[in-house]
Design a protein around this motif. Structure first.
Motif, PDB file in Angstrom:
ATOM      1  N   VAL A  42       4.074  72.204  25.290  1.00 16.91           N
ATOM      2  CA  VAL A  42       5.417  71.669  24.657  1.00 16.91           C
ATOM      3  C   VAL A  42       5.860  70.218  24.649  1.00 16.91           C
ATOM      4  N   ALA A  43       4.386  69.339  24.853  1.00 17.83           N
ATOM      5  CA  ALA A  43       4.979  68.212  24.325  1.00 17.83           C
ATOM      6  C   ALA A  43       4.338  67.180  24.071  1.00 17.83           C
ATOM      7  N   VAL A  44       4.173  66.391  23.018  1.00 18.73           N
ATOM      8  CA  VAL A  44       3.360  65.389  22.782  1.00 18.73           C
ATOM      9  C   VAL A  44       3.732  63.862  23.166  1.00 18.73           C
ATOM     10  N   GLY A  45       2.711  62.982  24.158  1.00 20.05           N
ATOM     11  CA  GLY A  45       2.879  61.615  23.039  1.00 20.05           C
ATOM     12  C   GLY A  45       3.250  60.669  22.148  1.00 20.05           C
ATOM     13  N   PRO A  46       3.644  59.712  21.570  1.00 16.95           N
ATOM     14  CA  PRO A  46       4.386  58.971  20.683  1.00 16.95           C
ATOM     15  C   PRO A  46       2.709  58.727  19.806  1.00 16.95           C
ATOM     16  N   GLY A  47       1.726  58.394  20.333  1.00 21.87           N
ATOM     17  CA  GLY A  47       0.487  58.618  20.095  1.00 21.87           C
ATOM     18  C   GLY A  47       0.095  56.831  20.589  1.00 21.87           C
ATOM     19  N   LEU A  48      -1.678  57.008  19.673  1.00 21.22           N
ATOM     20  CA  LEU A  48      -2.654  55.003  20.368  1.00 21.22           C
ATOM     21  C   LEU A  48      -1.665  54.301  19.837  1.00 21.22           C
ATOM     22  N   PRO A  49      -2.066  53.046  19.705  1.00 17.22           N
ATOM     23  CA  PRO A  49      -1.180  51.702  19.006  1.00 17.22           C
ATOM     24  C   PRO A  49      -2.708  51.823  18.264  1.00 17.22           C
ATOM     25  N   GLY A  50      -2.336  51.006  17.015  1.00 16.45           N
ATOM     26  CA  GLY A  50      -3.437  51.636  16.162  1.00 16.45           C
ATOM     27  C   GLY A  50      -4.279  49.691  16.557  1.00 16.45           C
ATOM     28  N   LYS A  51      -5.320  49.235  15.666  1.00 13.14           N
ATOM     29  CA  LYS A  51      -4.335  47.576  15.570  1.00 13.14           C
ATOM     30  C   LYS A  51      -4.092  46.870  14.476  1.00 13.14           C
ATOM     31  N   PRO A  57      -0.018  58.953  14.926  1.00 13.01           N
ATOM     32  CA  PRO A  57       0.003  59.760  15.675  1.00 13.01           C
ATOM     33  C   PRO A  57      -1.198  60.544  15.901  1.00 13.01           C
ATOM     34  N   VAL A  58      -0.211  61.437  17.471  1.00  7.44           N
ATOM     35  CA  VAL A  58      -1.245  63.347  17.816  1.00  7.44           C
ATOM     36  C   VAL A  58      -1.224  63.712  16.589  1.00  7.44           C
ATOM     37  N   ALA A  59      -2.516  64.700  16.246  1.00 10.98           N
ATOM     38  CA  ALA A  59      -2.960  65.441  15.931  1.00 10.98           C
ATOM     39  C   ALA A  59      -1.641  66.873  15.967  1.00 10.98           C
ATOM     40  N   VAL A  60      -1.385  66.892  16.912  1.00  8.41           N
ATOM     41  CA  VAL A  60      -0.691  68.725  17.128  1.00  8.41           C
ATOM     42  C   VAL A  60       0.534  68.470  17.392  1.00  8.41           C
ATOM     43  N   LYS A  61       1.724  69.268  17.426  1.00  9.84           N
ATOM     44  CA  LYS A  61       2.899  68.981  17.750  1.00  9.84           C
ATOM     45  C   LYS A  61       3.756  70.734  18.204  1.00  9.84           C
ATOM     46  N   GLU A  62       5.024  70.221  19.043  1.00  8.04           N
ATOM     47  CA  GLU A  62       5.355  71.300  19.711  1.00  8.04           C
ATOM     48  C   GLU A  62       5.806  72.370  19.208  1.00  8.04           C
ATOM     49  N   GLY A  63       5.078  74.017  20.002  1.00 13.35           N
ATOM     50  CA  GLY A  63       5.023  74.397  19.842  1.00 13.35           C
ATOM     51  C   GLY A  63       3.559  74.931  18.704  1.00 13.35           C
ATOM     52  N   ASP A  64       3.013  74.216  18.683  1.00 13.75           N
ATOM     53  CA  ASP A  64       1.369  74.886  17.991  1.00 13.75           C
ATOM     54  C   ASP A  64       0.971  74.936  19.200  1.00 13.75           C
ATOM     55  N   GLU A  82       2.309  76.187  36.045  1.00  9.67           N
ATOM     56  CA  GLU A  82       1.675  75.548  35.822  1.00  9.67           C
ATOM     57  C   GLU A  82       1.301  74.722  34.516  1.00  9.67           C
ATOM     58  N   TYR A  83       1.200  73.774  34.552  1.00 12.19           N
ATOM     59  CA  TYR A  83       1.226  73.585  32.697  1.00 12.19           C
ATOM     60  C   TYR A  83      -0.375  71.787  33.031  1.00 12.19           C
ATOM     61  N   HIS A  84      -1.589  71.920  31.767  1.00 10.60           N
ATOM     62  CA  HIS A  84      -2.072  71.298  32.548  1.00 10.60           C
ATOM     63  C   HIS A  84      -1.932  69.827  30.768  1.00 10.60           C
ATOM     64  N   LEU A  85      -2.307  68.735  30.879  1.00  9.49           N
ATOM     65  CA  LEU A  85      -1.721  67.421  29.965  1.00  9.49           C
ATOM     66  C   LEU A  85      -3.573  67.528  29.388  1.00  9.49           C
ATOM     67  N   TYR A  86      -3.281  67.062  28.621  1.00  7.71           N
ATOM     68  CA  TYR A  86      -4.965  66.499  28.066  1.00  7.71           C
ATOM     69  C   TYR A  86      -5.331  64.953  26.610  1.00  7.71           C
ATOM     70  N   ARG A  87      -6.092  64.948  26.483  1.00  8.16           N
ATOM     71  CA  ARG A  87      -6.231  63.519  25.574  1.00  8.16           C
ATOM     72  C   ARG A  87      -5.695  64.740  24.378  1.00  8.16           C
ATOM     73  N   ASP A  88      -5.614  63.927  23.358  1.00  5.15           N
ATOM     74  CA  ASP A  88      -5.774  64.100  21.492  1.00  5.15           C
ATOM     75  C   ASP A  88      -7.243  64.933  21.595  1.00  5.15           C
ATOM     76  N   GLU A  89      -7.888  64.135  21.606  1.00  4.61           N
ATOM     77  CA  GLU A  89      -8.967  63.974  20.847  1.00  4.61           C
ATOM     78  C   GLU A  89     -10.110  65.105  21.759  1.00  4.61           C
ATOM     79  N   ASP A  90      -9.160  65.653  22.520  1.00  4.08           N
ATOM     80  CA  ASP A  90     -10.551  66.636  23.927  1.00  4.08           C
ATOM     81  C   ASP A  90     -10.105  67.617  22.853  1.00  4.08           C
TER      82      ASP A  90
END
Length: 97
Positions: A42-51, A57-64, A82-90
Protein backbone atom coordinates in the motif's frame (compact mmCIF):
# COMPACT_ATOMS: atom_id res chain seq x y z
CA UNK A 1 -8.27 9.46 13.01
CA UNK A 2 -5.46 8.98 10.49
CA UNK A 3 -6.52 8.37 6.92
CA UNK A 4 -3.12 7.55 5.47
CA UNK A 5 0.07 6.15 6.94
CA UNK A 6 3.38 6.91 5.26
CA UNK A 7 6.06 4.48 6.51
CA UNK A 8 9.45 5.76 7.66
CA UNK A 9 12.88 4.60 6.52
CA UNK A 10 12.78 1.09 4.99
CA UNK A 11 9.33 0.07 6.17
CA UNK A 12 6.57 -1.26 3.92
CA UNK A 13 2.82 -1.07 4.62
CA UNK A 14 1.03 -4.19 3.35
CA UNK A 15 -2.61 -5.22 3.15
CA UNK A 16 -2.79 -9.00 3.47
CA UNK A 17 -4.57 -10.89 0.72
CA UNK A 18 -7.09 -13.31 2.19
CA UNK A 19 -7.20 -16.41 -0.03
CA UNK A 20 -10.64 -17.72 -0.97
CA UNK A 21 -11.97 -20.56 1.15
CA UNK A 22 -14.24 -21.89 -1.59
CA UNK A 23 -14.42 -21.86 -5.37
CA UNK A 24 -17.01 -20.00 -7.45
CA UNK A 25 -18.86 -23.32 -7.76
CA UNK A 26 -19.10 -23.52 -3.96
CA UNK A 27 -16.48 -26.23 -3.37
CA UNK A 28 -14.69 -25.73 -0.05
CA UNK A 29 -10.90 -25.55 -0.39
CA UNK A 30 -8.66 -27.32 2.12
CA UNK A 31 -6.50 -25.15 4.38
CA UNK A 32 -3.32 -26.54 2.76
CA UNK A 33 -4.14 -24.96 -0.60
CA UNK A 34 -4.39 -21.49 0.97
CA UNK A 35 -1.05 -21.61 2.84
CA UNK A 36 0.90 -18.99 0.83
CA UNK A 37 0.80 -15.72 2.73
CA UNK A 38 0.82 -12.74 0.41
CA UNK A 39 -0.18 -9.12 0.43
CA UNK A 40 -0.45 -5.97 -1.65
CA UNK A 41 1.97 -3.12 -0.93
CA UNK A 42 0.00 0.00 0.00
CA UNK A 43 2.86 2.40 0.85
CA UNK A 44 6.65 2.35 1.17
CA UNK A 45 9.13 4.47 3.08
CA UNK A 46 11.89 6.50 1.41
CA UNK A 47 14.62 3.98 2.27
CA UNK A 48 17.62 3.87 4.61
CA UNK A 49 20.37 6.49 4.51
CA UNK A 50 23.60 5.03 3.12
CA UNK A 51 27.16 5.65 4.36
CA UNK A 52 27.84 8.21 1.63
CA UNK A 53 24.71 10.18 2.54
CA UNK A 54 22.65 8.83 -0.34
CA UNK A 55 19.34 6.98 0.15
CA UNK A 56 19.14 3.22 -0.38
CA UNK A 57 15.65 2.74 -1.88
CA UNK A 58 13.18 0.08 -0.77
CA UNK A 59 13.15 -3.00 -3.03
CA UNK A 60 9.36 -3.05 -3.54
CA UNK A 61 6.95 -0.38 -4.77
CA UNK A 62 3.30 0.48 -4.21
CA UNK A 63 0.97 -2.01 -5.92
CA UNK A 64 3.42 -4.96 -5.81
CA UNK A 65 2.15 -8.32 -4.59
CA UNK A 66 4.63 -9.70 -2.08
CA UNK A 67 5.22 -12.93 -0.18
CA UNK A 68 4.98 -12.33 3.56
CA UNK A 69 6.98 -13.97 6.34
CA UNK A 70 5.22 -16.33 8.76
CA UNK A 71 6.05 -14.13 11.74
CA UNK A 72 6.83 -10.50 12.39
CA UNK A 73 5.37 -7.24 11.25
CA UNK A 74 3.35 -4.72 13.20
CA UNK A 75 -0.43 -4.81 12.97
CA UNK A 76 -1.99 -1.41 12.17
CA UNK A 77 -5.67 -0.47 11.90
CA UNK A 78 -6.64 2.48 9.67
CA UNK A 79 -10.27 3.34 8.91
CA UNK A 80 -11.41 -0.07 10.19
CA UNK A 81 -9.04 -1.94 7.83
CA UNK A 82 -6.16 -4.12 8.97
CA UNK A 83 -2.65 -3.55 7.59
CA UNK A 84 0.80 -4.83 8.52
CA UNK A 85 4.06 -2.91 8.65
CA UNK A 86 7.24 -4.83 7.71
CA UNK A 87 10.87 -3.93 7.22
CA UNK A 88 11.98 -4.17 3.60
CA UNK A 89 14.50 -6.92 4.34
CA UNK A 90 11.82 -9.08 6.04
CA UNK A 91 9.85 -9.48 2.80
CA UNK A 92 11.23 -12.56 0.99
CA UNK A 93 10.08 -11.65 -2.53
CA UNK A 94 7.44 -10.46 -4.97
CA UNK A 95 4.86 -12.43 -6.93
CA UNK A 96 4.40 -11.97 -10.69
CA UNK A 97 1.90 -13.42 -13.16
Amino acid sequence: MAKRLIPTLNRVLVEKIVPPTKTTAGILLPEKSTKLKSGKVVAVGPGLPGKAGNRIPVAVKEGDTVVLPDYGGTQVFLCDKEYHLYRDEDIPGTLHD
